[in-house]
Write an enzyme that holds these catalytic residues in place. Structure first.
Site, PDB file in Angstrom:
ATOM      1  N   ASP A  47       1.182  -1.254   0.356  1.00 38.44           N
ATOM      2  CA  ASP A  47      -0.343   0.091  -0.101  1.00 38.44           C
ATOM      3  C   ASP A  47       0.900   1.556   0.098  1.00 38.44           C
ATOM      4  O   ASP A  47       1.671   0.867   0.693  1.00 38.44           O
ATOM      5  CB  ASP A  47      -0.686   0.159   1.129  1.00 38.44           C
ATOM      6  CG  ASP A  47      -1.710   0.791   1.325  1.00 38.44           C
ATOM      7  OD1 ASP A  47      -2.843   1.508   0.155  1.00 38.44           O
ATOM      8  OD2 ASP A  47      -1.629   1.833   1.993  1.00 38.44           O
ATOM      9  N   GLU A 104       1.497  -0.002  -4.975  1.00 41.37           N
ATOM     10  CA  GLU A 104       0.992   1.152  -5.489  1.00 41.37           C
ATOM     11  C   GLU A 104       1.705   2.225  -5.632  1.00 41.37           C
ATOM     12  O   GLU A 104       1.313   2.983  -4.348  1.00 41.37           O
ATOM     13  CB  GLU A 104      -0.090   0.969  -4.395  1.00 41.37           C
ATOM     14  CG  GLU A 104      -1.242   2.000  -4.831  1.00 41.37           C
ATOM     15  CD  GLU A 104      -2.065   2.536  -3.435  1.00 41.37           C
ATOM     16  OE1 GLU A 104      -3.345   2.742  -3.755  1.00 41.37           O
ATOM     17  OE2 GLU A 104      -2.061   2.202  -2.397  1.00 41.37           O
TER      18      GLU A 104
END
Length: 290
Positions: A214, A243
């Site tokens: 993330d 990400e």
């Protein structure tokens, strides 16, 4: 030469003036060795994966409390299988005060609404039996401000736990985006690095196949290099997904991630569905992605 001990080895190779390469070699208990190219993403993820994002809280309730859980998700695996899904990205599953889970208060437990760790284990076993890989969402940049470590650090300027977060000299602290409820972790601390490597090991020991990083650009590249070795050392099918939107320089060196989101396509989706971007730009983005 003698058989090396059972384990995973990363071997750096260079012949003459050729470009250096790294091989992953796994030695099993019988002394058999198998290897793969560390620089290449696993073929499964590059060529065959159909990835479905699951928000467990909103997916399927199994106990009548109105909240989704792993019992419900397990029961619905045949439905996902019928769609052609063969990989499941789980949004964060650890405890925290938010509905989405991207603000953890613990790292080695399951969100109470989702069931027990035994329920999680049952889900993973069933997913594998259905031919599905399981991807764990690793939120390593920050915790919730309700995390007991942060609460203790905030309450006591002399607390050694302050070293786990990024505090300023005026006792303020850094946090993710504009959210003061998401205090940033300090990756100059070996305790923080060790903690999140342990998190990776804990969930992969429970059967998780791969890891999603993330907001990866908020965490130092050196940490992701260590994570990728932990992940890829597990199996030839394991991968680390980044990400990174927008793409950040310094994070694509062949050492940190196997795959990353297509940032251009992401913004095209956003323009189409959240604004008035129009279909022409979306079609162009799809063509470019292909």
């Amino acid at each position: 030469f003698p058989t090396p001990p059972t384990g995973v080895y990363f071997i750096h190779l260079q012949l003459g003036d050729s470009y250096p390469a790294t091989a992953i070699v796994r030695v099993d208990e019988a002394g058999r060795a198998a290897g793969s190219d560390f620089a290449r993403p696993p073929r499964y993820w590059a060529e065959a994966a159909v990835l479905y994002m699951v928000f467990p809280r909103e997916f399927q309730d199994s106990d009548g409390d109105g909240r989704g859980d792993f019992g419900g998700l397990t029961a619905r695996l045949p439905y996902l299988q019928a769609l052609g899904v063969n990989a499941l990205w789980l949004m964060p599953v650890t405890p925290g005060p938010t509905s989405h889970g991207y603000a953890a208060t613990a790292h080695f437990m399951l969100e109470e609404d989702y069931g027990t760790l035994a329920d999680f284990d049952t889900f993973v076993t069933a997913a594998h039996a259905a031919g599905m890989q399981v991807v764990f969402d690793l939120v390593a940049n920050h915790t919730s401000n309700r995390h007991p470590f942060f609460a203790a650090a905030l309450a006591n300027p002399e607390s050694p736990l302050r070293a786990l977060y990024v505090f300023n000299t005026d006792d303020t602290y850094e946090y993710a985006f504009d959210f003061a409820t998401l205090p940033s972790l300090n990756y100059n601390s070996p305790v923080v690095r060790g903690l999140f490597l342990d998190v990776v090991d804990f969930w992969m020991d429970r059967g998780v196949d791969s890891i999603r990083a993330d907001i990866a650009g908020f965490v130092p590249p050196s940490f992701w290099r260590a994570v990728r070795r932990r992940v890829r050392g597990r199996s030839d099918a394991a991968m680390l997904l980044a990400e990174l939107i927008p793409p950040a320089p310094g994070f694509f060196d062949g050492e940190q991630f196997d795959l990353a989101y297509d940032a251009h396509l992401f913004w095209s989706f956003k323009d189409l569905f959240a604004t008035s971007g129009g279909l022409d730009g979306f079609d162009a983005a799809l063509d470019a992605a292909e």
